[in-house]
Structure formats: C-alpha cells, structure tokens
Design a protein around this motif. Structure first.
Motif, PDB file in Angstrom:
ATOM      1  N   LEU A  24       0.851  -1.195   0.000  1.00 33.40           N
ATOM      2  CA  LEU A  24       0.000   0.000   0.000  1.00 33.40           C
ATOM      3  C   LEU A  24       0.885   1.242   0.000  1.00 33.40           C
ATOM      4  CD1 LEU A  24      -2.749  -0.871   2.668  1.00 33.40           C
ATOM      5  CD2 LEU A  24      -2.879  -1.116   0.176  1.00 33.40           C
ATOM      6  N   ASP A  28      -3.250   4.752   0.739  1.00 32.93           N
ATOM      7  CA  ASP A  28      -3.622   3.336   0.645  1.00 32.93           C
ATOM      8  C   ASP A  28      -3.791   2.861  -0.800  1.00 32.93           C
ATOM      9  OD1 ASP A  28      -3.532   3.138   3.400  1.00 32.93           O
ATOM     10  OD2 ASP A  28      -5.677   3.553   3.644  1.00 32.93           O
ATOM     11  N   VAL A  30      -2.959   0.798  -3.958  1.00 38.68           N
ATOM     12  CA  VAL A  30      -2.318  -0.512  -4.099  1.00 38.68           C
ATOM     13  C   VAL A  30      -1.199  -0.410  -5.136  1.00 38.68           C
ATOM     14  CG1 VAL A  30      -2.658  -2.926  -4.741  1.00 38.68           C
ATOM     15  CG2 VAL A  30      -4.443  -1.717  -3.465  1.00 38.68           C
ATOM     16  N   SER A 119      -8.587  -4.440   9.144  1.00 38.79           N
ATOM     17  CA  SER A 119      -8.867  -3.926   7.804  1.00 38.79           C
ATOM     18  C   SER A 119     -10.329  -3.530   7.649  1.00 38.79           C
ATOM     19  CB  SER A 119      -8.508  -4.999   6.763  1.00 38.79           C
ATOM     20  OG  SER A 119      -9.013  -4.651   5.489  1.00 38.79           O
ATOM     21  N   TRP A 290     -13.855  -6.166   1.919  1.00 35.34           N
ATOM     22  CA  TRP A 290     -12.650  -6.558   1.185  1.00 35.34           C
ATOM     23  C   TRP A 290     -12.500  -8.058   1.050  1.00 35.34           C
ATOM     24  CZ3 TRP A 290     -10.700  -2.692  -1.362  1.00 35.34           C
ATOM     25  CH2 TRP A 290     -10.781  -1.404  -0.836  1.00 35.34           C
ATOM     26  N   ARG A 297      -4.488  -6.502   3.612  1.00 31.84           N
ATOM     27  CA  ARG A 297      -4.684  -5.070   3.906  1.00 31.84           C
ATOM     28  C   ARG A 297      -4.519  -4.786   5.404  1.00 31.84           C
ATOM     29  NH1 ARG A 297      -7.023  -2.263  -0.399  1.00 31.84           N
ATOM     30  NH2 ARG A 297      -7.640  -0.624   1.047  1.00 31.84           N
TER      31      ARG A 297
END
Ligand SMILES: [Zn+2]
Length: 307
Positions: A24, A28, A30, A119, A290, A297
């Motif tokens: 990350l 945040d 990716v 997360s 998620w 995460r």
C-alpha cells in the motif's frame, strides 16, 4: 524514494495453502499485489517463501517498506514462539525472530483474523464503528476485536480468539462435541468452520458434501441440507451471543469462505438476540467489504501510515 512520499506498507497473509501479499502506498493506493502457494509442513521453506514475497512486492512497488504479516495463531509474548496455528508446523517456531533475521529488518506479526478485523474496521464493513468483532469462518474459526481503531490484545496475544471456547447453550446431542485439533472437545471451530459444517452434515445424513454444495442444495429446496444450515446458523448465533455479552460490538463482520452464505446476514440478528443480556438487543452482522483481501490489507496496517 522521493522526498515527501511515505514508504510503502507491505502486508503478507500467510495462509495454510497460499501466501498473499500487497504493498500500500500513499492514500492506501495498491502499488503491488501477489499470490503464491504456501509450502506445507516445511518451516524453512515458509520463511523463504515470505522472504521471496517481500522482495517481489518491494521490486514492483519500487521501494522498501514496512512489513506486517498475518499468520494463523500468534506469537506468544511469553516464549516468543508461534502458538495456536492450525498450520501446526509453525507452532513452537521462532517465526518473528527468524523472519526478521531473514529479511534483515523489523516486522510485525498478528493473527490473521486480527488483520481481517483491523482492515474491515479501518475502511471496510465496520468503517465508522467504534467497536468491531471480525470473524473468520474458513478452514478454522478465528476472531479479532478492534476498539477505537486499535486491535485489542493482551498478555497472551489471543484477543478475540473465540474459536476454541466450547459451544454455549449446547443441547444434549451437542455434548461433548467433536474432537478438535487443539486437544479439546466441542470447540466452536469444530461446529462453525467450513470443515465443521461439512462434518456435521456427514454425521447427520451420511452424505459427504462440500460447504458450497450444501448451500446450493439447500437453495434448491433440499430439506436435509437446509437443516444442516439451520443447525450451523443456530450454533454460530450462540457463539456470537457470547462475544456480544462480553464486548458488545457495534458491528460484527464475517469473513472466510462461509461469509458467502448470504442467509446468515438475514437470520443471525434474530437468532443472536434471545441470548443477549439486554432488553432490546441490537446486533449488526455484515458481510466483508474486502473479503479475502482484508488479510493482506490488515497486515499492512499493522504499521502506521507514517513511520
Ligand atoms: Zn479447539
């Protein structure tokens, strides 16, 4: 690394059959994602596979970063050794120390269900809630507690571990319950995990079906598989009620393979409520935002964004 940017946060999810990783970046974003098979029954290869994952993520992200690792079980604060992992070849190993020696920089390790809870509480199904109980119903039955954005952990590093408590409000035919890999009998995990659901259906009907097939048959009107799902939901509700009576979470988020059982979100609040010590119980059970990605995460979030 350019001036003003923060180092990437790497998150690794060490599962029983696969290793997943993420990097990350600022906000945040990716920067990199990767998956690889997890070596089974081989500790040295597990260390090497995590090392290779870190190297790959850092190459793709273009910078070295902090490393958080989600693992089955946890590191015992008393001994510094891995404990409680259903990937049992990790237990008794100095996983944190060996990984730091291999990677040559500090890492943070946490239980995989704790990573999931962290997360989902941060920017997932539990966003905005002060208290979140994250549950993983997969090959095992893990849990993690987040309060005010922080994982609740203590002197045994088992905060939120509900899966090896016995099934509460058990009925006569639920005693003493199936034997668990941990050495106890009737643990919640033996009832609520995917293999637990399948074993229950086998005991009740003599028919060996995978969890997704049990759900599919029930959806097409099959009574025995529906009865299996009903028993499972009742047991899950009783287990959750115990946690509600201790922690009273604003949101319960389900993860793992069985979180795809859509009926759970409809029936659980009503099944939990009679066991909750309150006049008008409010229980919110949500699917994950998620899903499986919350493992990596949350592991990345074991380090703060700026460090
Ligand atoms: Zn157990």
């Amino acid at each position: 690394m350019t001036e003003g940017s923060s180092a990437p946060r790497l998150g690794i999810d060490l599962g029983g059959t696969k290793i997943a990783g993420i990097a990350l970046g600022t906000g945040d974003r990716v920067l990199a994602e990767h998956r690889a098979p997890a070596p089974r029954e081989d500790y040295a290869q597990t260390i090497a596979a995590i090392g290779a994952m870190v190297l790959h993520l850092e190459q793709v992200a273009g910078a070295a970063g902090s490393v958080g690792v989600g693992m089955p079980g946890s590191i015992s604060p008393a001994t510094g050794l891995a404990q409680n992992a259903n990937s049992t070849w990790l237990n008794g190993q100095a996983l944190a120390r060996d990984l730091e020696a291999y990677l040559k920089h500090p890492i943070r390790l946490a239980n995989d269900a704790n990573c999931f809870a962290l997360s989902e509480a941060a920017d997932g199904a539990g966003i905005g809630a002060r208290s979140v109980f994250g549950v993983i119903l997969g090959t095992g039955c893990g849990g993690g507690l987040v309060y005010g954005g922080h994982l609740i952990d203590g002197p045994n590093s088992i905060g939120g571990e509900w899966g090896h408590n016995p099934l509460p409000w058990a009925t006569g035919d639920e005693h003493p319950g199936p034997r668990c890999w941990c050495g106890r009998r009737g643990c919640l995990e033996t009832w609520l995990s995917g293999p637990g659901l399948e074993a229950d259906h086998l005991r009740a009907t003599g028919s060996r079906l995978a969890a997704e097939d049990i759900a599919a048959h029930a959806a097409s009107g099959d009574a025995p598989t529906q009865a299996t799902l009903d028993r499972h939901a009742s047991r899950l509700a009783r287990g959750l009620a115990h946690v509600v009576n201790v922690f009273d979470p604003e949101v319960i988020v389900l993860g793992g393979g069985l979180s795809k059982l859509a009926h759970l979100y409809e029936v659980l609040p009503g099944l939990v409520a009679p066991h909750v010590f309150a006049d008008a119980p409010r229980v919110a059970v949500k699917p994950p935002r998620w899903g499986d990605a919350s493992g990596v995460r949350g592991a990345a979030r074991l380090w703060a964004a700026e460090h």
